[in-house]
Scaffold this active site. Structure first.
Site, PDB file in Angstrom:
ATOM      1  N   HIS A   8       0.854  -1.183   0.000  1.00  0.00           N
ATOM      2  CA  HIS A   8       0.000   0.000   0.000  1.00  0.00           C
ATOM      3  C   HIS A   8       0.900   1.246   0.000  1.00  0.00           C
ATOM      4  CE1 HIS A   8      -4.054  -1.729   1.719  1.00  0.00           C
ATOM      5  NE2 HIS A   8      -3.780  -2.156   0.502  1.00  0.00           N
ATOM      6  N   GLU A  21       0.919   3.839   1.801  1.00  0.00           N
ATOM      7  CA  GLU A  21       1.376   4.273   3.125  1.00  0.00           C
ATOM      8  C   GLU A  21       2.600   3.476   3.590  1.00  0.00           C
ATOM      9  OE1 GLU A  21      -1.721   3.366   2.221  1.00  0.00           O
ATOM     10  OE2 GLU A  21      -3.231   4.105   3.631  1.00  0.00           O
TER      11      GLU A  21
END
Lengths: 164, 164
Positions: free
Chosen positions: A65, A67
């Site tokens: 992801h 993040e």
């Protein structure tokens, strides 16, 4: 659990908008690569030190992801995995994996765009940011440029349905 | 919330022990490098396809827990981030970040060693594996070779206290 619609309307300033627009650029680039279009930037001492879109398909890495990728890149950049005083800007409400990664990285703040009704850990599905059993506490504010982030996601999934 | 002491005593077979011993090897190597000694292996079709210890200090990456690293390596290895039918063996009860990473990777099962009273997401602090709000469900069984895993951690922190 507070519903996402009950969250206060945060006041975001021009700098917040600038950084979220950079996260949206990363989201758009990710979408063009065939990834679910989510993007993030990590801001430290007023500057972006890491930026990435979602790369799960490209890397075939379930943890890739946006993040997770910016947290790793930011730690390498400053030579310290403790990213205290840093702020993450991400176009989609973080999932429980990414929320907890931010907490463990000791971020000061997460600013996110559009809610994620399926996996959001900042109020939509879980309230993990405010769970008193988890430490340290982490602050989060949602809804910045939510329509822009949502539009990217909706267009991506609409195209996907057409081609499948 | 079920307390960790209430968890059933799982029956682990010889193969389970073999794989957990490999995870313990990774934990010991990580400890020798100055990392909190936690190790993991990812088993797919009866064979280990990825192995790693914790590398948070080495990489200065807040997300570099052993579990996150083996999930990424395993996805690259088989060319698919969906690690269905795979089993993770990890020496310490997963934290919420790693638990959710395993869920999103669609693992069949997590087998873990010793409980983590500070961050454990499989019963010690949270029951994230059994949270009905999160999908898909993921199975987990704790306590395999727990004493070995715990001994590595205790010795590591005892040495750290002596040298600080």
């Amino acid at each position: 659990m507070a519903h996402i619609n009950d969250l206060p309307s945060w006041v975001f300033d021009e700098t917040d908008h600038t950084f979220m627009n950079e996260a949206l650029v990363e989201a758009a680039i990710a979408g063009a690569r065939g990834e679910v279009p989510v993007g993030a930037v990590l801001v430290h001492d007023g500057a972006i030190i890491a930026r990435s879109g979602n790369r799960r398909e490209e890397l075939q890495d379930p943890t890739a992801h946006a993040e997770i990728l910016v947290l790793g890149a930011a730690g390498r950049e400053i030579g310290d995995w403790r990213l205290e005083n840093a702020t993450l800007f991400v176009t989609l409400e973080p999932c429980p994996m990414c929320l907890e990664a931010c907490r463990q990285a000791r971020l000061a703040l997460i600013v996110w765009g559009t809610p994620d009704p399926l996996m959001g850990a900042c109020g939509s599905v879980l309230d993990a940011a405010e769970d008193p059993r988890l430490h340290p506490p982490i602050a989060q504010r949602g809804g910045l440029l939510a329509d822009n982030a949502s539009k990217l996601l909706k267009e991506f999934f609409a195209k996907k349905r057409l081609s499948s």
